[in-house]
Scaffold this motif. Structure first.
Motif, PDB file in Angstrom:
ATOM      1  N   UNK A   1       0.782  -1.328   0.204  1.00 36.68           N
ATOM      2  CA  UNK A   1       0.223   0.011   0.303  1.00 36.68           C
ATOM      3  C   UNK A   1       0.828   0.825  -0.125  1.00 36.68           C
ATOM      4  N   UNK A   2       1.830   1.695   1.207  1.00 38.51           N
ATOM      5  CA  UNK A   2       2.716   2.280   0.765  1.00 38.51           C
ATOM      6  C   UNK A   2       3.241   2.596  -0.532  1.00 38.51           C
ATOM      7  N   UNK A   3       3.544   1.410  -0.491  1.00 34.03           N
ATOM      8  CA  UNK A   3       4.507   1.268  -2.418  1.00 34.03           C
ATOM      9  C   UNK A   3       3.282   2.174  -3.331  1.00 34.03           C
ATOM     10  N   UNK A   4       2.541   2.064  -3.285  1.00 34.09           N
ATOM     11  CA  UNK A   4       1.227   2.562  -3.807  1.00 34.09           C
ATOM     12  C   UNK A   4       1.051   3.462  -4.371  1.00 34.09           C
ATOM     13  N   UNK A   5       1.102   3.937  -2.781  1.00 30.37           N
ATOM     14  CA  UNK A   5       1.204   4.974  -2.362  1.00 30.37           C
ATOM     15  C   UNK A   5       1.850   6.899  -2.592  1.00 30.37           C
ATOM     16  N   UNK A   6       3.124   5.719  -2.674  1.00 34.04           N
ATOM     17  CA  UNK A   6       4.531   6.816  -3.662  1.00 34.04           C
ATOM     18  C   UNK A   6       4.641   7.140  -5.094  1.00 34.04           C
TER      19      UNK A   6
ATOM     20  N   UNK B   1       0.585   4.196   8.349  1.00 32.80           N
ATOM     21  CA  UNK B   1       1.525   3.397   9.667  1.00 32.80           C
ATOM     22  C   UNK B   1       0.362   3.357  11.066  1.00 32.80           C
ATOM     23  N   UNK B   2      -0.530   4.275  10.691  1.00 38.95           N
ATOM     24  CA  UNK B   2      -1.086   3.697  12.904  1.00 38.95           C
ATOM     25  C   UNK B   2      -1.485   2.643  12.090  1.00 38.95           C
ATOM     26  N   UNK B   3      -2.151   1.814  11.645  1.00 40.89           N
ATOM     27  CA  UNK B   3      -2.897   0.871  11.802  1.00 40.89           C
ATOM     28  C   UNK B   3      -1.641  -0.377  11.855  1.00 40.89           C
ATOM     29  N   UNK B   4      -0.574  -0.348  11.484  1.00 38.83           N
ATOM     30  CA  UNK B   4      -0.161  -1.342  11.437  1.00 38.83           C
ATOM     31  C   UNK B   4       1.001  -1.370  12.848  1.00 38.83           C
ATOM     32  N   UNK B   5      -0.252  -2.205  13.712  1.00 40.18           N
ATOM     33  CA  UNK B   5      -0.193  -3.020  14.733  1.00 40.18           C
ATOM     34  C   UNK B   5       0.247  -4.113  15.114  1.00 40.18           C
ATOM     35  N   UNK B   6       1.297  -4.250  16.183  1.00 40.50           N
ATOM     36  CA  UNK B   6       1.759  -5.870  16.029  1.00 40.50           C
ATOM     37  C   UNK B   6       1.305  -6.347  17.690  1.00 40.50           C
TER      38      UNK B   6
ATOM     39  N   UNK C   1       8.837   5.424  14.196  1.00 44.85           N
ATOM     40  CA  UNK C   1       9.588   6.381  13.615  1.00 44.85           C
ATOM     41  C   UNK C   1       9.260   6.297  11.889  1.00 44.85           C
ATOM     42  N   UNK C   2       8.545   5.314  11.166  1.00 42.83           N
ATOM     43  CA  UNK C   2       8.236   6.199   9.605  1.00 42.83           C
ATOM     44  C   UNK C   2       6.596   7.520   9.755  1.00 42.83           C
ATOM     45  N   UNK C   3       5.496   7.515  12.118  1.00 41.54           N
ATOM     46  CA  UNK C   3       4.438   7.967  11.463  1.00 41.54           C
ATOM     47  C   UNK C   3       5.129   9.515  11.637  1.00 41.54           C
ATOM     48  N   UNK C   4       6.490   9.764  12.503  1.00 34.70           N
ATOM     49  CA  UNK C   4       7.129  10.795  12.485  1.00 34.70           C
ATOM     50  C   UNK C   4       7.527  11.645  11.140  1.00 34.70           C
ATOM     51  N   UNK C   5       8.167  11.057  10.373  1.00 34.11           N
ATOM     52  CA  UNK C   5       8.653  11.266   9.224  1.00 34.11           C
ATOM     53  C   UNK C   5       8.032  11.238   8.207  1.00 34.11           C
ATOM     54  N   UNK C   6       7.032  11.034   7.589  1.00 34.56           N
ATOM     55  CA  UNK C   6       5.479  11.104   7.519  1.00 34.56           C
ATOM     56  C   UNK C   6       5.110  12.147   7.778  1.00 34.56           C
ATOM     57  N   UNK C   7       4.947  12.699   9.008  1.00 33.98           N
ATOM     58  CA  UNK C   7       4.337  13.942   9.727  1.00 33.98           C
ATOM     59  C   UNK C   7       5.259  15.132   9.141  1.00 33.98           C
ATOM     60  N   UNK C   8       6.659  14.891   9.152  1.00 33.51           N
ATOM     61  CA  UNK C   8       7.283  16.353   8.978  1.00 33.51           C
ATOM     62  C   UNK C   8       7.727  16.015   7.432  1.00 33.51           C
ATOM     63  N   UNK C   9       7.180  14.979   6.507  1.00 32.25           N
ATOM     64  CA  UNK C   9       6.962  14.964   4.979  1.00 32.25           C
ATOM     65  C   UNK C   9       5.773  15.905   4.424  1.00 32.25           C
ATOM     66  N   UNK C  10       4.771  15.632   5.645  1.00 30.29           N
ATOM     67  CA  UNK C  10       3.268  16.448   5.551  1.00 30.29           C
ATOM     68  C   UNK C  10       3.284  17.936   5.869  1.00 30.29           C
ATOM     69  N   UNK C  11       3.696  18.377   6.435  1.00 34.44           N
ATOM     70  CA  UNK C  11       4.148  19.923   7.389  1.00 34.44           C
ATOM     71  C   UNK C  11       5.299  20.531   6.669  1.00 34.44           C
ATOM     72  N   UNK C  12       6.122  19.912   6.085  1.00 33.74           N
ATOM     73  CA  UNK C  12       6.929  20.458   5.649  1.00 33.74           C
ATOM     74  C   UNK C  12       6.432  20.798   3.565  1.00 33.74           C
TER      75      UNK C  12
END
Length: 275
Positions: free
Chosen positions: A48-53, A76-81, A95-106
């Motif tokens: 899913x993430x590859x498709x979104x990219x 990403x937030x649904x990926x809980x194990x 970490x991925x959540x923080x990276x995505x949020x940083x990209x969105x804010x940018x």
């Protein structure tokens, strides 16, 4: 600049998602259980993430990309194990959540820059168009009032000719500052032309707009522009129109502009309302 930012964010997004998957340790079975469910979930997430990219790389619309990043953040937030089995993987997901949020804010910052007039800090035409679409949609849903005002600095050419173009730029910055600080936070101000500004006044009927314009004039008179130690009197003429249901920006601007023309020909330094 926008295209560069999009490709850079798309590349970071792809690399971060792949790194998250590479670094996720295999799930150790617990009490005879299998890790097939967790592994399958990780593979689905990666797909899913590859498709979104790929979707990010395929568009140049900033709002669409921000929406895709929001979707990626939700995935990403649904990926809980299981905490005991994938503690390291969970850290990578965080970490991925923080990276995505940083990209969105940018990207939100890039979007704001694209919608801002560099001289006055108010909205530019692109920003005005989007702000109007948003307010018009809200007004149509709720039956609320919306007024559009156009103000034009009186005798602006004389300011440029007598004091120079830099003083003219400061005059534009000054009136933009006065208008912005006089209006409510919900109101929007944009530079519409050389010495013209457009004001969006949500939840404001035509009769209510007259006191708003008068208040701006009082503030402008109380805070004159000072050039070389001398006070420079700046006035403006304005035209205001109240939006009819489903009326486009071009249509209401034409009516506000006609009212502005009346104010100019009635002696300037006044506001006319489009009836």
């Amino acid at each position: 600049m926008l295209r560069y930012a999009i490709f850079r964010i798309a590349g970071r997004f792809r690399m971060n998602s792949q790194a998250t998957m590479r670094r996720s340790p295999p799930v150790a079975p617990k009490n005879g259980e299998t890790s097939a469910t967790e592994s399958s979930g990780l593979r689905i997430y990666q797909d899913r993430v590859t498709a979104l990219a790929e979707r990010i790389r395929g568009t140049s619309d900033v709002s669409t990309i921000i929406g895709i990043l929001n979707q990626a953040l939700a995935e990403t937030r649904r990926l809980r194990v299981r905490e005991d089995a994938l503690a390291a993987a969970q850290r990578k997901v965080a970490e991925a959540e923080r990276d995505i949020e940083a990209m969105r804010n940018e990207l939100e910052k890039v979007k704001a820059m694209l919608q801002q007039d560099p001289l006055t800090g108010t909205l530019n035409r692109r920003g005005i168009d989007e702000a109007f679409r948003r307010e018009a949609s809200r007004c149509d849903r709720h039956g609320a009032d919306l007024c559009v005002a156009i103000i034009d600095i009186d005798n602006f050419k004389a300011v440029n000719d007598s004091l120079g173009h830099q003083a003219g730029d400061r005059a534009l910055q000054h009136i933009a500052s006065v208008v912005t600080h006089t209006l409510r936070p919900a109101d929007r101000v944009g530079r519409f032309g050389g010495e013209e500004f457009l004001l969006l006044l949500p939840d404001t009927a035509l009769t209510q707009s007259a006191p708003v314009m008068a208040r701006i004039k009082r503030e402008l008179a109380a805070r004159p522009l000072v050039e070389a130690g001398e006070r420079v009197k700046i006035t403006f003429s304005g035209g205001v129109a109240q939006r009819s249901a489903r009326e486009s920006l071009d249509a209401i601007v034409a009516r506000a502009d006609a009212a502005l023309y009346q104010a100019k020909h009635a002696g300037k330094n006044r506001t006319a309302l489009a009836r």
